[in-house]
Motif scaffolding. Sequence first.
Motif, mmCIF file in Angstrom:
data_model
loop_
_atom_site.group_PDB
_atom_site.id
_atom_site.type_symbol
_atom_site.label_atom_id
_atom_site.label_comp_id
_atom_site.label_asym_id
_atom_site.label_seq_id
_atom_site.Cartn_x
_atom_site.Cartn_y
_atom_site.Cartn_z
ATOM 1 N N GLU A 1 48.510 50.389 47.609
ATOM 2 C CA GLU A 1 48.998 49.541 48.568
ATOM 3 C C GLU A 1 48.226 49.305 49.981
ATOM 4 N N ALA A 2 47.643 50.522 50.208
ATOM 5 C CA ALA A 2 46.621 50.590 51.354
ATOM 6 C C ALA A 2 45.391 49.686 50.956
ATOM 7 N N TRP A 3 44.831 50.020 49.908
ATOM 8 C CA TRP A 3 43.733 49.317 49.535
ATOM 9 C C TRP A 3 43.793 47.725 49.180
ATOM 10 N N GLU A 4 44.999 47.378 48.855
ATOM 11 C CA GLU A 4 45.291 46.007 48.596
ATOM 12 C C GLU A 4 45.485 45.380 49.936
ATOM 13 N N ARG A 5 45.870 45.974 51.109
ATOM 14 C CA ARG A 5 46.095 45.477 52.319
ATOM 15 C C ARG A 5 44.630 45.236 52.820
ATOM 16 N N TYR A 6 43.610 46.196 52.723
ATOM 17 C CA TYR A 6 42.642 46.172 53.222
ATOM 18 C C TYR A 6 41.698 44.941 52.237
ATOM 19 N N ALA A 7 41.761 44.887 51.197
ATOM 20 C CA ALA A 7 41.198 43.878 50.190
ATOM 21 C C ALA A 7 41.575 42.625 50.856
ATOM 22 N N GLN A 8 42.872 42.300 51.161
ATOM 23 C CA GLN A 8 43.368 41.012 51.531
ATOM 24 C C GLN A 8 42.663 40.407 52.919
ATOM 25 N N GLY A 9 42.224 41.393 53.821
ATOM 26 C CA GLY A 9 41.627 41.257 54.839
ATOM 27 C C GLY A 9 40.263 40.940 54.859
ATOM 28 N N ARG A 10 39.549 41.011 53.679
ATOM 29 C CA ARG A 10 38.140 41.194 53.780
ATOM 30 C C ARG A 10 37.380 39.636 53.520
ATOM 31 N N THR A 11 36.365 39.598 54.274
ATOM 32 C CA THR A 11 35.719 38.323 54.334
ATOM 33 C C THR A 11 34.871 38.106 53.162
ATOM 34 N N PRO A 12 35.152 37.152 52.226
ATOM 35 C CA PRO A 12 34.371 36.990 50.856
ATOM 36 C C PRO A 12 32.739 37.115 51.079
ATOM 37 N N ARG A 13 31.946 37.574 50.247
ATOM 38 C CA ARG A 13 30.553 37.692 50.526
ATOM 39 C C ARG A 13 30.046 36.376 50.427
ATOM 40 N N ARG A 14 28.919 36.032 51.148
ATOM 41 C CA ARG A 14 28.319 34.589 51.079
ATOM 42 C C ARG A 14 27.981 34.011 49.895
ATOM 43 N N GLU A 15 27.743 32.970 49.640
ATOM 44 C CA GLU A 15 27.270 32.422 48.453
ATOM 45 C C GLU A 15 25.941 32.860 47.994
ATOM 46 N N THR A 16 25.001 32.697 49.033
ATOM 47 C CA THR A 16 23.589 33.034 49.014
ATOM 48 C C THR A 16 23.081 33.930 50.052
ATOM 49 N N ASN A 17 22.167 34.908 49.776
ATOM 50 C CA ASN A 17 21.754 35.858 50.906
ATOM 51 C C ASN A 17 20.610 35.276 51.713
ATOM 52 N N VAL B 1 35.603 48.688 38.144
ATOM 53 C CA VAL B 1 36.950 49.161 38.310
ATOM 54 C C VAL B 1 37.465 49.098 39.762
ATOM 55 N N ASP B 2 38.526 48.677 40.067
ATOM 56 C CA ASP B 2 39.004 48.553 41.515
ATOM 57 C C ASP B 2 40.639 48.736 41.416
ATOM 58 N N ILE B 3 41.074 49.182 42.408
ATOM 59 C CA ILE B 3 42.511 49.605 42.374
ATOM 60 C C ILE B 3 43.229 48.466 42.866
ATOM 61 N N ALA B 4 42.794 47.386 43.500
ATOM 62 C CA ALA B 4 43.345 46.569 44.266
ATOM 63 C C ALA B 4 43.578 45.476 43.341
ATOM 64 N N THR C 1 41.532 46.561 36.608
ATOM 65 C CA THR C 1 42.378 47.091 37.861
ATOM 66 C C THR C 1 43.254 48.252 37.555
ATOM 67 N N ALA C 2 42.642 49.450 38.281
ATOM 68 C CA ALA C 2 43.104 50.690 37.864
ATOM 69 C C ALA C 2 42.542 51.808 38.977
ATOM 70 N N GLU C 3 43.435 52.818 39.000
ATOM 71 C CA GLU C 3 42.796 53.997 39.624
ATOM 72 C C GLU C 3 41.753 54.451 39.134
ATOM 73 N N VAL C 4 40.637 54.692 39.981
ATOM 74 C CA VAL C 4 39.545 55.159 39.109
ATOM 75 C C VAL C 4 39.455 56.511 38.421
ATOM 76 N N ALA C 5 40.127 57.398 38.948
ATOM 77 C CA ALA C 5 40.258 58.764 38.310
ATOM 78 C C ALA C 5 40.949 58.534 36.911
ATOM 79 N N GLU C 6 42.114 57.839 36.932
ATOM 80 C CA GLU C 6 42.819 57.580 35.732
ATOM 81 C C GLU C 6 41.891 56.678 34.775
#
Length: 213
Positions: free
Chosen positions: A5-21, A76-79, A100-105
């Motif tokens: 849940e903590a990582w999901e909250r963090y993910a939802q607040g992230r700005t998407p990466r730019r379309e080009t560098n 693999v990402d937990i969020a 979508t998974a907990e990485v150790a699992e």
Amino acid sequence: MEVAEAWERYAQGRTPRRETNASGARTWLNWTQYADHGPDESILGDLQGRTVLELGCGTGCNLAHLSTLGAICTGVDIAPSQHKKAVARWGGLPGLTFHTAEVAEYLSRTDTLFDVVLSIFGPVWFTDPEQFLPLIRKRLSPGGVLTFSHKPPTKGTEPVGTLREARAVTRWDYTPEEWSVLLASSGYSNSGAETVPPPGDQEAGTLLVRAYA
């Protein structure tokens, strides 16, 4: 699960990466916390046909770049929201899958061997290395490489801290020397670490670690 849940909250607040560098590229690999800075994928060698696993892949932008170079990539990402964004943006690329998974699992249940395992400001920084590093080692093919990056510990901080954006998440802030000891005790060889200097007037560099199976 509190951590998920903590990582999901963090993910939802992230700005998407730019379309080009800055150079106009649509895909690229970024090891550091700064845009258009630091080494690229060349430190991994030729990626054509190699199997790559990224732990904590987020929206899949780094893996997408490796996929365009001919690597067979798994992220693999937990969020759950990160999986949705990754598939929406990169789902059409060949040789690229997301879970979508907990990485150790995930590592405990998969039978796949990987030539390259990446963790870019990811789970290697946020999971007890005494349990986690041996799990990764078992899933590396002979001669495979684990490469990860995170902010180096600052003077006066304890090795174990807490992620500011996700209070449920513990962080392992180790020095290059401490990582070398942990990697050796987990069965890795030829480990090495460097601190990538920050750009311009920034103060914090990036710790970049590699070790081989």
